[in-house]
Design an enzyme around this catalytic site. Structure first.
Site, mmCIF file in Angstrom:
data_model
loop_
_atom_site.group_PDB
_atom_site.id
_atom_site.type_symbol
_atom_site.label_atom_id
_atom_site.label_comp_id
_atom_site.label_asym_id
_atom_site.label_seq_id
_atom_site.Cartn_x
_atom_site.Cartn_y
_atom_site.Cartn_z
ATOM 1 N N LYS A 15 0.620 -1.539 -0.223
ATOM 2 C CA LYS A 15 -0.602 -0.199 0.115
ATOM 3 C C LYS A 15 1.098 1.071 -0.051
ATOM 4 O O LYS A 15 0.402 2.042 -0.748
ATOM 5 C CB LYS A 15 -0.950 0.322 1.413
ATOM 6 C CG LYS A 15 -1.982 -1.071 1.083
ATOM 7 C CD LYS A 15 -2.659 -1.326 2.321
ATOM 8 C CE LYS A 15 -2.054 -0.937 3.750
ATOM 9 N NZ LYS A 15 -1.574 -2.222 3.871
ATOM 10 N N ARG A 90 -9.665 1.195 8.449
ATOM 11 C CA ARG A 90 -9.226 -0.264 8.719
ATOM 12 C C ARG A 90 -10.461 -0.943 9.941
ATOM 13 O O ARG A 90 -10.130 -2.553 10.408
ATOM 14 C CB ARG A 90 -8.114 -0.461 10.175
ATOM 15 C CG ARG A 90 -6.825 -0.929 8.864
ATOM 16 C CD ARG A 90 -5.456 -0.386 10.527
ATOM 17 N NE ARG A 90 -4.305 -0.659 9.651
ATOM 18 C CZ ARG A 90 -3.262 -0.515 9.739
ATOM 19 N NH1 ARG A 90 -2.803 1.128 9.124
ATOM 20 N NH2 ARG A 90 -2.093 -0.895 8.950
ATOM 21 N N ARG A 129 13.098 -5.658 4.608
ATOM 22 C CA ARG A 129 12.695 -4.494 4.201
ATOM 23 C C ARG A 129 13.328 -3.557 5.681
ATOM 24 O O ARG A 129 13.082 -3.439 6.792
ATOM 25 C CB ARG A 129 10.997 -3.436 4.522
ATOM 26 C CG ARG A 129 10.031 -3.604 5.749
ATOM 27 C CD ARG A 129 9.313 -3.523 4.818
ATOM 28 N NE ARG A 129 8.500 -2.656 5.641
ATOM 29 C CZ ARG A 129 6.928 -2.676 6.232
ATOM 30 N NH1 ARG A 129 6.438 -2.608 4.945
ATOM 31 N NH2 ARG A 129 6.341 -2.105 6.714
ATOM 32 N N ARG A 162 11.610 -0.718 11.625
ATOM 33 C CA ARG A 162 10.527 -0.838 11.674
ATOM 34 C C ARG A 162 10.627 -1.345 13.315
ATOM 35 O O ARG A 162 10.529 -3.092 13.011
ATOM 36 C CB ARG A 162 8.893 0.176 11.479
ATOM 37 C CG ARG A 162 8.840 0.536 10.016
ATOM 38 C CD ARG A 162 7.833 0.107 9.223
ATOM 39 N NE ARG A 162 7.075 -0.242 9.707
ATOM 40 C CZ ARG A 162 5.118 -0.181 9.617
ATOM 41 N NH1 ARG A 162 5.622 -0.219 8.255
ATOM 42 N NH2 ARG A 162 4.404 -0.818 9.807
ATOM 43 N N ARG A 173 -0.345 -8.782 13.920
ATOM 44 C CA ARG A 173 -1.123 -7.141 12.801
ATOM 45 C C ARG A 173 -1.468 -8.099 11.911
ATOM 46 O O ARG A 173 -2.872 -7.531 11.443
ATOM 47 C CB ARG A 173 -0.001 -6.579 12.772
ATOM 48 C CG ARG A 173 0.974 -5.285 13.059
ATOM 49 C CD ARG A 173 1.756 -5.166 11.974
ATOM 50 N NE ARG A 173 2.286 -4.362 11.234
ATOM 51 C CZ ARG A 173 3.165 -4.235 10.144
ATOM 52 N NH1 ARG A 173 4.468 -4.944 11.081
ATOM 53 N NH2 ARG A 173 3.607 -3.553 9.651
#
Ligand code: AMP
Length: 217
Positions: A15, A90, A129, A162, A173
């Site tokens: 996203k 969400r 990442r 992160r 999550r």
């Protein structure tokens, strides 16, 4: 062309990356509620401190807080410009609140793009990442950078992971996503706003599908 666009999908479905690309290509405003919260944390604001534990444990921030944040964004934006909303809504109450916020300004959502990706791709992306603490660009370890200790290829800034990009937090999550976010897809599908996009593959290939989806009538 669709101008008020929501991007939905599990964590790591692309996203953020696709939102940035769309915003750049069409001069839309790219808005990420996750990025807004991380910015609050960076500033050390009361809100940032309040949400730190929730974010780091992979839980959703309460609807009232998120809705207030988005309502504030909406009052400050120019309705002349299109937008890409990444990470909001969400939950169903957030989706209803967004409708009300936009309605007050005589606006409405034009399209919701759902990025569909298998879980093994998601975990591979999330765990591999890093982002630049200066320019915010995201890179894949082993592909664009050797490790988290490298400098940002774009600006030389310091790369960071992160805090919520760990396997344990990712599992939480995903659980939040399945329980609270996935049902929101039906909310938009019923209104004929939802387009499903296969988000597996390289960003440029996915972007072609995204462009086709927002230019179709
Ligand atoms: P993201 O950058 O979109 O992956 O968001 C990171 C984290 O911020 C999420 O795991 C949540 O803890 C929080 N967050 C971001 N957007 C929302 C939202 N709309 N509702 C609740 N929590 C959110």
């Amino acid at each position: 062309m669709k101008r008020r666009i929501i991007l939905m999908g599990a964590p790591g479905s692309g996203k953020g990356t696709q939102g940035e690309k769309l915003a750049e290509a069409h001069d839309f405003e790219a808005v990420s509620t996750g990025a807004m919260l991380r910015e609050e944390q960076k500033k050390g604001s009361a809100l940032g401190e309040m949400v730190r534990e929730l974010i780091e444990s992979g839980k959703l921030v309460p609807d009232e807080m998120m809705t207030a944040l988005v309502a504030d964004w909406a009052t400050h934006r120019s309705s002349e410009r299109g937008f890409i909303l990444d990470g909001f809504p969400r939950t169903e109450p957030q989706a209803e609140a967004l409708d009300r916020i936009l309605e007050e300004r005589n606006e409405a959502i034009d399209a919701v793009l759902f990025f569909d990706v298998p879980f093994d791709v998601i975990s591979d992306r999330i765990l591999g990442r890093v982002g630049c603490s200066a320019c915010g660009k995201i890179f894949k370890i082993g592909l664009q950078v050797a490790s988290v200790d490298a400098s940002c290829p774009a600006c030389g800034g310091k790369l960071v992971r992160r805090a919520d990009d760990t396997l344990e937090t990712l599992q939480q999550r995903m659980a939040e996503y399945e329980l609270k976010t996935a049902p929101v897809l039906a909310y938009y599908e019923k209104r004929g706003l939802l387009t499903r996009i296969s988000a597996d593959g390289e960003p440029d290939a996915v972007f072609k599908r995204v462009q086709a989806a927002i230019t179709s009538v």
